[in-house]
Design a protein around this motif. Structure first.
Motif, PDB file in Angstrom:
ATOM      1  N   THR A 164       0.849  -1.352   0.278  1.00 53.76           N
ATOM      2  CA  THR A 164       0.072  -0.100   0.126  1.00 53.76           C
ATOM      3  C   THR A 164       1.084   1.469  -0.185  1.00 53.76           C
ATOM      4  OG1 THR A 164      -2.401  -1.321   1.294  1.00 53.76           O
ATOM      5  CG2 THR A 164      -1.732   1.239   1.168  1.00 53.76           C
ATOM      6  N   VAL A 165       0.993   2.110  -0.945  1.00 52.01           N
ATOM      7  CA  VAL A 165       1.146   3.280  -1.122  1.00 52.01           C
ATOM      8  C   VAL A 165       0.270   4.253  -0.353  1.00 52.01           C
ATOM      9  CG1 VAL A 165       2.120   5.455  -2.855  1.00 52.01           C
ATOM     10  CG2 VAL A 165       2.342   2.683  -2.885  1.00 52.01           C
ATOM     11  N   TYR A 166       0.452   5.500   0.456  1.00 48.85           N
ATOM     12  CA  TYR A 166       0.289   6.204   0.992  1.00 48.85           C
ATOM     13  C   TYR A 166       1.109   7.399   0.606  1.00 48.85           C
ATOM     14  CZ  TYR A 166      -1.780   3.465   4.994  1.00 48.85           C
ATOM     15  OH  TYR A 166      -3.314   2.988   5.540  1.00 48.85           O
ATOM     16  N   VAL A 167      -0.004   8.495   0.078  1.00 50.97           N
ATOM     17  CA  VAL A 167      -0.205   9.952   0.134  1.00 50.97           C
ATOM     18  C   VAL A 167      -0.899  10.518   0.252  1.00 50.97           C
ATOM     19  CG1 VAL A 167       0.249  11.484  -2.472  1.00 50.97           C
ATOM     20  CG2 VAL A 167       0.972   8.775  -2.927  1.00 50.97           C
ATOM     21  N   PRO A 168      -0.272  12.358   1.392  1.00 54.32           N
ATOM     22  CA  PRO A 168      -1.532  13.443   1.632  1.00 54.32           C
ATOM     23  C   PRO A 168      -2.099  13.479   0.620  1.00 54.32           C
ATOM     24  CG  PRO A 168       1.122  13.460   2.364  1.00 54.32           C
ATOM     25  CD  PRO A 168       1.263  12.064   1.032  1.00 54.32           C
ATOM     26  N   ALA A 183      -1.429  16.318  -1.607  1.00 58.17           N
ATOM     27  CA  ALA A 183      -0.356  16.129  -2.886  1.00 58.17           C
ATOM     28  C   ALA A 183      -1.105  14.811  -3.421  1.00 58.17           C
ATOM     29  CB  ALA A 183       0.838  15.006  -1.771  1.00 58.17           C
ATOM     30  N   PHE A 184      -1.972  14.434  -3.640  1.00 56.04           N
ATOM     31  CA  PHE A 184      -2.329  13.314  -4.629  1.00 56.04           C
ATOM     32  C   PHE A 184      -2.967  13.974  -5.327  1.00 56.04           C
ATOM     33  CE2 PHE A 184      -6.067  10.868  -6.057  1.00 56.04           C
ATOM     34  CZ  PHE A 184      -5.687  10.126  -6.920  1.00 56.04           C
ATOM     35  N   THR A 185      -2.426  14.091  -7.150  1.00 54.74           N
ATOM     36  CA  THR A 185      -2.979  14.278  -8.410  1.00 54.74           C
ATOM     37  C   THR A 185      -3.157  13.583  -9.418  1.00 54.74           C
ATOM     38  OG1 THR A 185      -0.464  14.116  -9.138  1.00 54.74           O
ATOM     39  CG2 THR A 185      -1.731  16.252  -7.736  1.00 54.74           C
ATOM     40  N   ALA A 186      -4.202  13.511 -10.487  1.00 56.15           N
ATOM     41  CA  ALA A 186      -4.106  12.566 -11.608  1.00 56.15           C
ATOM     42  C   ALA A 186      -2.791  11.720 -11.968  1.00 56.15           C
ATOM     43  CB  ALA A 186      -4.874  12.836 -12.380  1.00 56.15           C
ATOM     44  N   GLU A 190     -12.606  19.898   0.429  1.00 49.08           N
ATOM     45  CA  GLU A 190     -12.535  20.610  -0.856  1.00 49.08           C
ATOM     46  C   GLU A 190     -11.680  19.120  -1.058  1.00 49.08           C
ATOM     47  OE1 GLU A 190     -11.651  21.486  -4.978  1.00 49.08           O
ATOM     48  OE2 GLU A 190     -13.240  21.822  -3.556  1.00 49.08           O
ATOM     49  N   THR A 191     -10.159  18.926  -0.451  1.00 51.47           N
ATOM     50  CA  THR A 191      -9.059  17.912  -0.558  1.00 51.47           C
ATOM     51  C   THR A 191     -10.478  16.798  -0.600  1.00 51.47           C
ATOM     52  OG1 THR A 191      -7.899  19.199  -0.001  1.00 51.47           O
ATOM     53  CG2 THR A 191      -7.506  16.997  -0.254  1.00 51.47           C
ATOM     54  N   ALA A 192     -11.062  16.456   0.044  1.00 56.72           N
ATOM     55  CA  ALA A 192     -11.562  14.959  -0.131  1.00 56.72           C
ATOM     56  C   ALA A 192     -12.816  14.755  -0.921  1.00 56.72           C
ATOM     57  CB  ALA A 192     -12.706  14.749   1.400  1.00 56.72           C
TER      58      ALA A 192
END
Length: 432
Positions: free
Chosen positions: A46-50, A53-56, A128-130
């Protein structure tokens, strides 16, 4: 043939009927609590990304960074094998498959983090991030760029952050429903669980969401993150993690070990916090036994030693990560966390070496079992189940090819599945 001799018995049929009637509740409880492995693919990591910071392009970016690291620090099979100690006979196949994996599917499971990796934000920012995460995940599944499994880690159910965690979960899931519905690979992770009642509360949240959207009961499952001593041993001396699985009412899909939070919780100093510390081994052993037969899978934790900097430092970090991953695989922890793109080459190198190294022996033992042939190992049905599961996991992650496994075992994918996931009490399978 002569007439079959009558076999003498002493007990009336009513005795057997009575025993069966008395054990009916136990039979039902066994079926409910211990349904066995679901037979679905388990990601190797599993990779965790804040969340912010997550983008397409996150998944492709991780793959590209991993490929650049491989090109810079181990550009060919011989150099990678020399760094990691991969046997010469495996080196070429492992290196080629790692490169292909990083190009094709660099991340198997991605969690968008709204907990430790996200940091303090205003409610408006987190909303907004969610919502943005939901849009991006939905788009990724629609255009074929998603990882096989994706989802979020919300804040935990403790009082200080409970409302925020509930709201983020609601915003994310609602966003998915408004976009295209819940994807098949959706995964939710509930962190820092200390009491089974917190699991019960999360079940209530998911039930309410399902009812609000007319979803089938039980559609939403989740992982339980084991990061506190109380989740292993409760105040009354019982194994709390077993009670948490029960409290999930069939929704728990995984138990994920949190290396650093758990280590700190039991007083391990920072320099010794690692997934091979005795405290970590104890926690994971309890998790493993509690989850056995329930269909809930166990995941190892991570290393915080990042493969960055000059080549000698990268090689040192790679050797550590490779060794920890191989150690976990030997202990039947088939999944772990990766914290940096530079961990991907050694994650897949360790996984592929593990499966390719044991391919011929596992296939030969399974083929002998199917043929009821002799050999230097006398395997039982349960071992045939383990051998099939080993080969299937190797196929699913790209370490093995279906065709080569079929050639060595004489079994189709369906045949392997039949051995790996037999019905309770029905471990003998004969059809290929």
């Amino acid at each position: 043939m002569g007439q079959q001799e009558k076999v003498a018995t002493s007990l009336a049929g009513a005795v057997s009927d009575g025993i069966s009637a008395s054990l009916a509740p136990v039979d039902a409880d066994l079926a409910r609590r211990y349904p066995g492995d679901p037979g679905t693919r388990q990601p190797v990591h599993t990779v965790y990304v804040p969340g912010d910071a997550f983008t397409a392009s996150t998944i492709r970016s991780w793959g590209d960074q991993a490929l650049r690291a491989l090109d810079e620090h181990a550009p060919d099979a011989a150099s990678l094998a020399a760094v990691l100690g991969i046997p010469d006979g495996l080196a070429e196949a492992v290196h080629d498959r790692v490169r292909a994996k990083l190009s094709r599917e660099p991340v198997e499971d991605l969690r968008i983090d709204f907990e430790d990796g996200y940091g303090p934000r205003s409610d408006a920012e987190e909303d907004e991030t969610a919502a943005r995460a939901a849009r991006l995940v939905s788009q990724a599944y629609a255009n074929g760029t998603a990882a096989p499994y994706m989802g979020i880690r919300m804040k935990c159910m403790e009082a200080a952050v409970r409302d925020r965690g509930i709201r983020t979960t609601d915003v994310f899931l609602t966003g998915l429903m408004e976009a295209a519905g819940l994807p098949e690979g959706l995964v939710l992770t509930l962190p820092k669980v200390t009491y089974p009642e917190q699991v019960t509360a999360f079940v209530q949240l998911l039930e309410a969401f399902e009812k609000a959207h007319g979803l089938p009961a039980g559609r939403l499952g989740f992982e339980i993150q084991i990061e506190t001593s109380q989740s292993i041993l409760a105040a009354d001396g019982t194994a709390a993690v077993a009670r948490m699985i029960d409290a999930a009412q069939g929704r728990a899909t995984g138990l994920h070990y949190g290396t650093f939070d758990y280590s700190a919780c039991v007083g391990v100093s920072a320099a010794y916090q690692a997934s091979d510390h005795p405290a970590a081994d104890h926690a994971k052993a309890v998790m493993q036994v509690a989850a056995a037969g329930t269909g809930v899978r166990v995941s190892d934790g991570s290393t915080n030693v990042l493969p960055v900097g000059p080549t000698d430092r990268v090689h040192e970090a790679w050797r550590l990560h490779y060794g920890l991953t191989r150690r976990a695989l030997a202990r039947a922890y088939y999944q772990g966390w990766d914290m940096h793109p530079g961990h991907l080459p050694t994650r897949y190198a360790a996984v592929y070496a593990f499966y390719r190294d044991g391919l011929e022996q596992a296939a030969a033992r399974l083929a002998a079992y199917v043929a009821k042939a002799g050999g230097d190992v006398m395997d039982e049905p349960a071992t045939a189940k383990a051998l099939s599961g080993y080969l299937l996991r190797g196929i699913d992650c790209g370490a093995l090819d279906t065709a080569e496994v079929a050639r060595l075992t004489g079994l189709t994918r369906a045949g392997l599945d039949a051995f790996a996931s037999p019905r309770r009490g029905g471990l003998t399978v004969t059809a290929p």
